[in-house]
Design a protein around this motif. Structure first.
Motif, PDB file in Angstrom:
ATOM      1  N   MET A   1      35.708  48.001  22.973  1.00 43.39           N
ATOM      2  CA  MET A   1      36.672  48.211  24.593  1.00 43.39           C
ATOM      3  C   MET A   1      36.032  48.816  25.150  1.00 43.39           C
ATOM      4  N   SER A   2      35.940  48.838  26.771  1.00 40.63           N
ATOM      5  CA  SER A   2      36.277  50.253  27.456  1.00 40.63           C
ATOM      6  C   SER A   2      37.614  50.554  27.394  1.00 40.63           C
ATOM      7  N   ASP A   3      37.701  51.728  28.492  1.00 44.23           N
ATOM      8  CA  ASP A   3      38.712  52.225  28.519  1.00 44.23           C
ATOM      9  C   ASP A   3      39.417  51.533  29.646  1.00 44.23           C
ATOM     10  N   LEU A   4      38.985  50.812  30.668  1.00 45.90           N
ATOM     11  CA  LEU A   4      40.361  50.307  31.535  1.00 45.90           C
ATOM     12  C   LEU A   4      40.715  49.666  31.038  1.00 45.90           C
ATOM     13  N   TYR A   5      40.279  48.407  29.866  1.00 42.05           N
ATOM     14  CA  TYR A   5      40.571  47.289  29.016  1.00 42.05           C
ATOM     15  C   TYR A   5      41.379  47.798  28.206  1.00 42.05           C
ATOM     16  N   GLU A   6      41.236  48.865  27.710  1.00 43.31           N
ATOM     17  CA  GLU A   6      42.420  49.482  27.231  1.00 43.31           C
ATOM     18  C   GLU A   6      43.806  50.179  27.665  1.00 43.31           C
ATOM     19  N   LEU A   7      43.448  50.815  28.390  1.00 44.49           N
ATOM     20  CA  LEU A   7      44.826  51.100  29.296  1.00 44.49           C
ATOM     21  C   LEU A   7      45.247  49.851  29.974  1.00 44.49           C
ATOM     22  N   LEU A   8      44.688  48.797  30.139  1.00 43.85           N
ATOM     23  CA  LEU A   8      45.872  47.788  30.840  1.00 43.85           C
ATOM     24  C   LEU A   8      46.060  47.338  29.210  1.00 43.85           C
ATOM     25  N   GLY A   9      46.051  47.371  28.216  1.00 48.82           N
ATOM     26  CA  GLY A   9      46.692  46.702  27.445  1.00 48.82           C
ATOM     27  C   GLY A   9      45.813  45.545  26.331  1.00 48.82           C
ATOM     28  N   GLY A  10      45.163  45.617  26.623  1.00 46.89           N
ATOM     29  CA  GLY A  10      44.140  44.827  25.874  1.00 46.89           C
ATOM     30  C   GLY A  10      43.565  43.366  25.718  1.00 46.89           C
ATOM     31  N   SER A  11      43.325  42.657  25.087  1.00 44.12           N
ATOM     32  CA  SER A  11      42.944  40.961  24.836  1.00 44.12           C
ATOM     33  C   SER A  11      44.923  40.826  25.131  1.00 44.12           C
ATOM     34  N   THR A  12      45.243  40.484  26.548  1.00 42.85           N
ATOM     35  CA  THR A  12      46.778  39.876  26.235  1.00 42.85           C
ATOM     36  C   THR A  12      45.945  38.271  27.499  1.00 42.85           C
ATOM     37  N   PRO A  13      47.785  37.839  27.345  1.00 44.38           N
ATOM     38  CA  PRO A  13      46.835  36.500  27.868  1.00 44.38           C
ATOM     39  C   PRO A  13      47.340  37.102  29.945  1.00 44.38           C
ATOM     40  N   GLU A  14      47.988  37.990  30.110  1.00 42.82           N
ATOM     41  CA  GLU A  14      47.740  38.598  31.762  1.00 42.82           C
ATOM     42  C   GLU A  14      46.320  38.790  31.551  1.00 42.82           C
ATOM     43  N   ASN A  15      45.471  39.913  30.885  1.00 41.06           N
ATOM     44  CA  ASN A  15      44.367  40.463  31.266  1.00 41.06           C
ATOM     45  C   ASN A  15      43.194  39.043  31.049  1.00 41.06           C
ATOM     46  N   ASN A  16      43.801  38.170  29.989  1.00 41.83           N
ATOM     47  CA  ASN A  16      42.269  36.826  30.026  1.00 41.83           C
ATOM     48  C   ASN A  16      42.665  36.551  31.550  1.00 41.83           C
ATOM     49  N   LEU A  17      43.725  36.061  32.207  1.00 38.28           N
ATOM     50  CA  LEU A  17      43.467  35.445  32.953  1.00 38.28           C
ATOM     51  C   LEU A  17      43.785  36.044  34.342  1.00 38.28           C
ATOM     52  N   ALA A  18      43.416  37.425  34.752  1.00 32.35           N
ATOM     53  CA  ALA A  18      42.741  38.380  35.453  1.00 32.35           C
ATOM     54  C   ALA A  18      40.980  38.420  35.690  1.00 32.35           C
ATOM     55  N   GLU A  19      40.717  38.390  34.234  1.00 29.90           N
ATOM     56  CA  GLU A  19      39.413  38.671  34.145  1.00 29.90           C
ATOM     57  C   GLU A  19      38.873  36.765  35.174  1.00 29.90           C
ATOM     58  N   GLU A  20      39.929  35.665  34.222  1.00 30.22           N
ATOM     59  CA  GLU A  20      39.435  34.366  35.097  1.00 30.22           C
ATOM     60  C   GLU A  20      39.485  34.445  36.589  1.00 30.22           C
ATOM     61  N   TYR A  21      40.685  35.553  37.440  1.00 32.89           N
ATOM     62  CA  TYR A  21      40.047  34.741  38.537  1.00 32.89           C
ATOM     63  C   TYR A  21      39.490  36.442  39.322  1.00 32.89           C
ATOM     64  N   ALA A  22      39.147  37.248  38.359  1.00 34.51           N
ATOM     65  CA  ALA A  22      37.911  38.213  39.403  1.00 34.51           C
ATOM     66  C   ALA A  22      36.609  37.585  38.860  1.00 34.51           C
ATOM     67  N   GLY A  23      36.527  36.657  38.201  1.00 30.21           N
ATOM     68  CA  GLY A  23      34.558  35.494  38.012  1.00 30.21           C
ATOM     69  C   GLY A  23      34.989  34.443  39.225  1.00 30.21           C
ATOM     70  N   ALA A  24      36.061  35.025  39.410  1.00 31.97           N
ATOM     71  CA  ALA A  24      36.366  33.647  41.144  1.00 31.97           C
ATOM     72  C   ALA A  24      36.002  34.320  42.247  1.00 31.97           C
ATOM     73  N   ILE A  25      37.046  35.779  42.356  1.00 34.27           N
ATOM     74  CA  ILE A  25      36.278  36.349  43.760  1.00 34.27           C
ATOM     75  C   ILE A  25      34.957  36.824  42.758  1.00 34.27           C
ATOM     76  N   ASP A  26      33.830  36.907  42.171  1.00 29.68           N
ATOM     77  CA  ASP A  26      33.012  36.505  42.503  1.00 29.68           C
ATOM     78  C   ASP A  26      31.701  35.718  42.917  1.00 29.68           C
ATOM     79  N   LEU A  27      32.599  35.201  42.204  1.00 30.16           N
ATOM     80  CA  LEU A  27      31.594  33.468  42.543  1.00 30.16           C
ATOM     81  C   LEU A  27      32.310  33.651  44.638  1.00 30.16           C
TER      82      LEU A  27
END
Length: 135
Positions: A1-27
């Motif tokens: 797990m990266s330092d950033l991911y650890e700082l954000l609290g690991g695998s949480t529903p909030e982080n999972n949703l945020a990752e999905e959003y970032a993927g949309a931003i990429d597209l």
């Protein structure tokens, strides 16, 4: 797990949703780049991918209830168990990996100083790497 991911609290529903959003931003960024380049075929492909991605994103946020407004039925979002501030922080942090994310979500929007420092450090390392390559 990266330092950033650890700082954000690991695998949480909030982080999972945020990752999905970032993927949309990429597209969206890829679609914008295709338009800027005049590559209509690639833009067409990215537009279809954006649509599928947003449908998947909507399903992830599917906690809804039926409601009416002036007799018109609609679905209202009811996902109250998510911490919106955590989603916002993670979404901005994860979006920094993409050109469109940097434009839409400046790093100074990150309120958590440790997260902001880690995102800035990642950007500095990437910049130094690009400089070494002469890019």
């Amino acid at each position: 797990m990266s330092d950033l991911y650890e700082l954000l609290g690991g695998s949480t529903p909030e982080n999972n949703l945020a990752e999905e959003y970032a993927g949309a931003i990429d597209l969206f960024g890829r679609l914008a780049g295709a338009i800027e380049d005049g590559n209509i075929r690639y833009a067409w492909e990215k537009a279809a991918e954006v649509r599928r991605y947003l449908e998947r994103f909507e399903r992830r946020m599917q906690e809804t209830e039926e409601a009416t407004d002036g007799g018109e039925p609609f679905l209202r979002f009811t996902g109250t168990d998510l911490d919106g501030q955590k989603v916002a922080t993670a979404a901005v942090a994860f979006s920094q990996s993409y050109r469109a994310g940097k434009l839409l979500h400046p790093i100074d929007r990150i309120k958590d100083e440790a997260v902001k420092a880690e995102v800035q450090a990642r950007q500095d390392r990437a910049r130094a790497f690009r400089d070494e390559l002469g890019v």
